[in-house]
Structure formats: C-alpha cells, structure tokens
Design a protein around this motif. Sequence first.
Motif, PDB file in Angstrom:
ATOM      1  N   LEU A 187      37.227 -23.334 -16.226  1.00  0.00           N
ATOM      2  CA  LEU A 187      35.872 -23.158 -15.710  1.00  0.00           C
ATOM      3  C   LEU A 187      35.900 -22.825 -14.216  1.00  0.00           C
ATOM      4  O   LEU A 187      35.192 -21.927 -13.748  1.00  0.00           O
ATOM      5  N   ALA A 188      36.750 -23.517 -13.474  1.00  0.00           N
ATOM      6  CA  ALA A 188      36.871 -23.273 -12.030  1.00  0.00           C
ATOM      7  C   ALA A 188      37.405 -21.877 -11.741  1.00  0.00           C
ATOM      8  O   ALA A 188      37.012 -21.239 -10.760  1.00  0.00           O
ATOM      9  N   ASN A 234      26.854 -20.856 -19.251  1.00  0.00           N
ATOM     10  CA  ASN A 234      25.457 -20.447 -19.213  1.00  0.00           C
ATOM     11  C   ASN A 234      24.617 -21.709 -19.063  1.00  0.00           C
ATOM     12  O   ASN A 234      24.394 -22.439 -20.025  1.00  0.00           O
ATOM     13  N   ALA A 235      24.158 -21.957 -17.843  1.00  0.00           N
ATOM     14  CA  ALA A 235      23.403 -23.180 -17.563  1.00  0.00           C
ATOM     15  C   ALA A 235      22.104 -23.230 -18.370  1.00  0.00           C
ATOM     16  O   ALA A 235      21.692 -24.298 -18.823  1.00  0.00           O
ATOM     17  N   ALA A 248      21.032 -26.197 -20.895  1.00  0.00           N
ATOM     18  CA  ALA A 248      19.756 -26.911 -20.734  1.00  0.00           C
ATOM     19  C   ALA A 248      18.955 -26.886 -22.039  1.00  0.00           C
ATOM     20  O   ALA A 248      18.364 -27.890 -22.439  1.00  0.00           O
ATOM     21  N   GLY A 249      18.952 -25.746 -22.731  1.00  0.00           N
ATOM     22  CA  GLY A 249      18.247 -25.649 -24.017  1.00  0.00           C
ATOM     23  C   GLY A 249      18.822 -26.567 -25.065  1.00  0.00           C
ATOM     24  O   GLY A 249      18.092 -27.221 -25.812  1.00  0.00           O
ATOM     25  N   VAL A 250      20.147 -26.631 -25.107  1.00  0.00           N
ATOM     26  CA  VAL A 250      20.811 -27.504 -26.086  1.00  0.00           C
ATOM     27  C   VAL A 250      20.495 -28.962 -25.780  1.00  0.00           C
ATOM     28  O   VAL A 250      20.203 -29.759 -26.692  1.00  0.00           O
TER      29      VAL A 250
END
Length: 88
Positions: A66-67, A74-75, A79-81
């Motif tokens: 990730l870094a 995908n933020a 957030a949706g999940v």
Amino acid sequence: MRITSSSPGAIAVQTVTETSPAEAPKAVAPAAREALQSSVLQPAVQAMKELPDFDHEKVAMLRDALAKGELPFNAGKLAGVIQRFHGG
C-alpha cells in the motif's frame, strides 16, 4: 386427536399417539450434552487457541504494498462498505 364422522350427526373422536412413551426418544441431559460437545470440540478449541489473532507477515506485506502504491486503495469504496456493514 382425530375426529371422524361416519354418518351425518354422529362424530367419533379417536386419540392417536405417534409413539408410545416406552418408544419415545430419551432426552439427553444438559450435562451429558456439554460433556459430549466438550470432548468432541476440545481439539478444535485447542487448535484455535494456538493460532495468532492475525497474520503479522501478511499485514506487513499489505502495508508495504500500500505504501509503495502497488495496492490500489479506494477510500470511497471502503467508506461505502463500512456504511453498509453498520447499516447506514
């Protein structure tokens, strides 16, 4: 109970049992059931106790990917999940 009528105005009542008390299955005592479950499940419980709470190596690998930008993030989707999971 079974209600039958052989002629108009006459009703016969017959009690029907599916099994006699001698044939009825015996209920397993709660203590016996717990002992059985304990002896059957004990190896699985012990194996789970020996497992780590999470895989440290995999977490480190994902953190590094990730870094480095090798793992898409995908933020908005996250957030949706989270909202869906918590009933929002």
